[in-house]
Motif scaffolding. Structure first.
Motif, PDB file in Angstrom:
ATOM      1  N   PHE A 191      -4.810   7.328   4.364  1.00 19.49           N
ATOM      2  CA  PHE A 191      -5.092   6.400   5.448  1.00 19.49           C
ATOM      3  C   PHE A 191      -3.999   6.491   6.513  1.00 19.49           C
ATOM      4  O   PHE A 191      -2.822   6.702   6.202  1.00 19.49           O
ATOM      5  CB  PHE A 191      -5.134   4.969   4.924  1.00 19.49           C
ATOM      6  CG  PHE A 191      -6.392   4.612   4.181  1.00 19.49           C
ATOM      7  CD1 PHE A 191      -7.246   5.574   3.676  1.00 19.49           C
ATOM      8  CD2 PHE A 191      -6.720   3.295   3.982  1.00 19.49           C
ATOM      9  CE1 PHE A 191      -8.397   5.230   2.985  1.00 19.49           C
ATOM     10  CE2 PHE A 191      -7.875   2.926   3.305  1.00 19.49           C
ATOM     11  CZ  PHE A 191      -8.707   3.904   2.809  1.00 19.49           C
ATOM     12  N   SER A 192      -4.387   6.277   7.769  1.00 21.78           N
ATOM     13  CA  SER A 192      -3.423   6.207   8.865  1.00 21.78           C
ATOM     14  C   SER A 192      -2.743   4.834   8.827  1.00 21.78           C
ATOM     15  O   SER A 192      -3.198   3.914   8.134  1.00 21.78           O
ATOM     16  CB  SER A 192      -4.136   6.383  10.203  1.00 21.78           C
ATOM     17  OG  SER A 192      -4.971   5.261  10.462  1.00 21.78           O
ATOM     18  N   SER A 193      -1.686   4.679   9.596  1.00 24.40           N
ATOM     19  CA  SER A 193      -1.005   3.382   9.677  1.00 24.40           C
ATOM     20  C   SER A 193      -1.956   2.295  10.161  1.00 24.40           C
ATOM     21  O   SER A 193      -1.924   1.170   9.681  1.00 24.40           O
ATOM     22  CB  SER A 193       0.200   3.477  10.611  1.00 24.40           C
ATOM     23  OG  SER A 193       1.175   4.323  10.064  1.00 24.40           O
ATOM     24  N   GLU A 194      -2.818   2.625  11.106  1.00 17.82           N
ATOM     25  CA  GLU A 194      -3.776   1.660  11.639  1.00 17.82           C
ATOM     26  C   GLU A 194      -4.791   1.246  10.570  1.00 17.82           C
ATOM     27  O   GLU A 194      -5.159   0.072  10.475  1.00 17.82           O
ATOM     28  CB  GLU A 194      -4.507   2.240  12.855  1.00 17.82           C
ATOM     29  CG  GLU A 194      -3.616   2.467  14.064  1.00 17.82           C
ATOM     30  CD  GLU A 194      -2.780   3.748  13.979  1.00 17.82           C
ATOM     31  OE1 GLU A 194      -3.072   4.634  13.135  1.00 17.82           O
ATOM     32  OE2 GLU A 194      -1.811   3.846  14.746  1.00 17.82           O
ATOM     33  N   GLU A 195      -5.235   2.184   9.765  1.00 20.79           N
ATOM     34  CA  GLU A 195      -6.193   1.877   8.698  1.00 20.79           C
ATOM     35  C   GLU A 195      -5.565   1.002   7.618  1.00 20.79           C
ATOM     36  O   GLU A 195      -6.225   0.119   7.061  1.00 20.79           O
ATOM     37  CB  GLU A 195      -6.754   3.161   8.095  1.00 20.79           C
ATOM     38  CG  GLU A 195      -7.662   3.916   9.044  1.00 20.79           C
ATOM     39  CD  GLU A 195      -8.023   5.294   8.538  1.00 20.79           C
ATOM     40  OE1 GLU A 195      -9.190   5.674   8.693  1.00 20.79           O
ATOM     41  OE2 GLU A 195      -7.139   5.991   8.001  1.00 20.79           O
ATOM     42  N   VAL A 196      -4.295   1.233   7.317  1.00 22.11           N
ATOM     43  CA  VAL A 196      -3.610   0.407   6.319  1.00 22.11           C
ATOM     44  C   VAL A 196      -3.446  -1.016   6.848  1.00 22.11           C
ATOM     45  O   VAL A 196      -3.626  -1.989   6.113  1.00 22.11           O
ATOM     46  CB  VAL A 196      -2.236   1.013   5.949  1.00 22.11           C
ATOM     47  CG1 VAL A 196      -1.419   0.044   5.101  1.00 22.11           C
ATOM     48  CG2 VAL A 196      -2.408   2.332   5.215  1.00 22.11           C
ATOM     49  N   ALA A 197      -3.128  -1.163   8.124  1.00 24.65           N
ATOM     50  CA  ALA A 197      -2.868  -2.476   8.717  1.00 24.65           C
ATOM     51  C   ALA A 197      -4.145  -3.261   9.007  1.00 24.65           C
ATOM     52  O   ALA A 197      -4.104  -4.489   9.107  1.00 24.65           O
ATOM     53  CB  ALA A 197      -2.063  -2.321  10.003  1.00 24.65           C
ATOM     54  N   ALA A 198      -5.292  -2.604   9.127  1.00 25.70           N
ATOM     55  CA  ALA A 198      -6.532  -3.266   9.560  1.00 25.70           C
ATOM     56  C   ALA A 198      -6.940  -4.472   8.708  1.00 25.70           C
ATOM     57  O   ALA A 198      -7.250  -5.521   9.268  1.00 25.70           O
ATOM     58  CB  ALA A 198      -7.674  -2.251   9.645  1.00 25.70           C
ATOM     59  N   ASP A 244       2.799  -5.543   3.640  1.00 28.58           N
ATOM     60  CA  ASP A 244       2.070  -6.404   4.574  1.00 28.58           C
ATOM     61  C   ASP A 244       1.560  -5.621   5.782  1.00 28.58           C
ATOM     62  O   ASP A 244       1.586  -6.107   6.909  1.00 28.58           O
ATOM     63  CB  ASP A 244       2.936  -7.587   5.029  1.00 28.58           C
ATOM     64  CG  ASP A 244       3.248  -8.544   3.892  1.00 28.58           C
ATOM     65  OD1 ASP A 244       2.440  -8.616   2.937  1.00 28.58           O
ATOM     66  OD2 ASP A 244       4.287  -9.215   3.944  1.00 28.58           O
ATOM     67  N   GLY A 245       1.118  -4.387   5.555  1.00 26.32           N
ATOM     68  CA  GLY A 245       0.538  -3.571   6.610  1.00 26.32           C
ATOM     69  C   GLY A 245       1.533  -2.871   7.507  1.00 26.32           C
ATOM     70  O   GLY A 245       1.151  -2.188   8.456  1.00 26.32           O
ATOM     71  N   VAL A 246       2.831  -3.026   7.231  1.00 29.12           N
ATOM     72  CA  VAL A 246       3.879  -2.440   8.061  1.00 29.12           C
ATOM     73  C   VAL A 246       4.569  -1.311   7.287  1.00 29.12           C
ATOM     74  O   VAL A 246       4.978  -1.507   6.136  1.00 29.12           O
ATOM     75  CB  VAL A 246       4.916  -3.512   8.471  1.00 29.12           C
ATOM     76  CG1 VAL A 246       6.035  -2.898   9.296  1.00 29.12           C
ATOM     77  CG2 VAL A 246       4.234  -4.630   9.248  1.00 29.12           C
ATOM     78  N   LEU A 247       4.717  -0.161   7.936  1.00 30.76           N
ATOM     79  CA  LEU A 247       5.390   0.981   7.312  1.00 30.76           C
ATOM     80  C   LEU A 247       6.816   0.603   6.925  1.00 30.76           C
ATOM     81  O   LEU A 247       7.585   0.107   7.755  1.00 30.76           O
ATOM     82  CB  LEU A 247       5.404   2.167   8.277  1.00 30.76           C
ATOM     83  CG  LEU A 247       6.061   3.441   7.783  1.00 30.76           C
ATOM     84  CD1 LEU A 247       5.300   4.021   6.598  1.00 30.76           C
ATOM     85  CD2 LEU A 247       6.141   4.464   8.911  1.00 30.76           C
ATOM     86  N   ALA A 248       7.171   0.811   5.668  1.00 29.72           N
ATOM     87  CA  ALA A 248       8.498   0.447   5.169  1.00 29.72           C
ATOM     88  C   ALA A 248       9.449   1.633   5.114  1.00 29.72           C
ATOM     89  O   ALA A 248      10.660   1.461   5.217  1.00 29.72           O
ATOM     90  CB  ALA A 248       8.384  -0.188   3.789  1.00 29.72           C
ATOM     91  N   ALA A 249       8.925   2.849   4.942  1.00 29.79           N
ATOM     92  CA  ALA A 249       9.773   4.033   4.804  1.00 29.79           C
ATOM     93  C   ALA A 249       8.887   5.273   4.785  1.00 29.79           C
ATOM     94  O   ALA A 249       7.664   5.164   4.747  1.00 29.79           O
ATOM     95  CB  ALA A 249      10.592   3.958   3.516  1.00 29.79           C
ATOM     96  N   ALA A 288       0.863  -1.182   0.000  1.00 22.55           N
ATOM     97  CA  ALA A 288       0.000   0.000   0.000  1.00 22.55           C
ATOM     98  C   ALA A 288       0.895   1.226   0.000  1.00 22.55           C
ATOM     99  O   ALA A 288       2.006   1.193   0.535  1.00 22.55           O
ATOM    100  CB  ALA A 288      -0.905   0.016   1.229  1.00 22.55           C
ATOM    101  N   GLY A 289       0.424   2.273  -0.618  1.00 22.54           N
ATOM    102  CA  GLY A 289       1.150   3.530  -0.625  1.00 22.54           C
ATOM    103  C   GLY A 289       0.211   4.664  -0.270  1.00 22.54           C
ATOM    104  O   GLY A 289      -0.915   4.716  -0.755  1.00 22.54           O
TER     105      GLY A 289
END
Length: 79
Positions: free
Chosen positions: A65-72, A17-22, A2-3
């Motif tokens: 989207f927030s980090s939480e919304e991307v990971a949900a 995979d729902g985890v911030l990469a950079a 996701a970006g």
């Protein structure tokens, strides 16, 4: 994958995979007058850098989207 391009924080955030990469500063945000496209860039009125593979399950949203919304979805067991 996701970006997120977040105008409020002026950053681009890729997730794997729902985890911030950079995080990175975005380039110019030109307003488009044509259709939405995935898998290519446009330069001088023509398509360039065309992706040679396939793109499946692409979605675009008009909000950051927030980090939480991307990971949900991943946390809920959805791909």
């Amino acid at each position: 994958m996701a970006g997120v391009r977040d105008a409020a924080t002026n950053e681009i955030r890729p997730y794997v995979d729902g985890v911030l990469a950079a995080t990175a500063l975005p380039g110019r945000a030109d307003v488009s007058t044509g259709p939405f496209a995935v898998g290519r860039a446009e330069w001088g009125g023509g398509s360039i850098d065309v992706w040679k593979g396939s793109v499946d399950g692409a979605h675009a949203f008009d909000e950051a989207f927030s980090s939480e919304e991307v990971a949900a979805p991943r946390a809920a067991g959805k791909p």
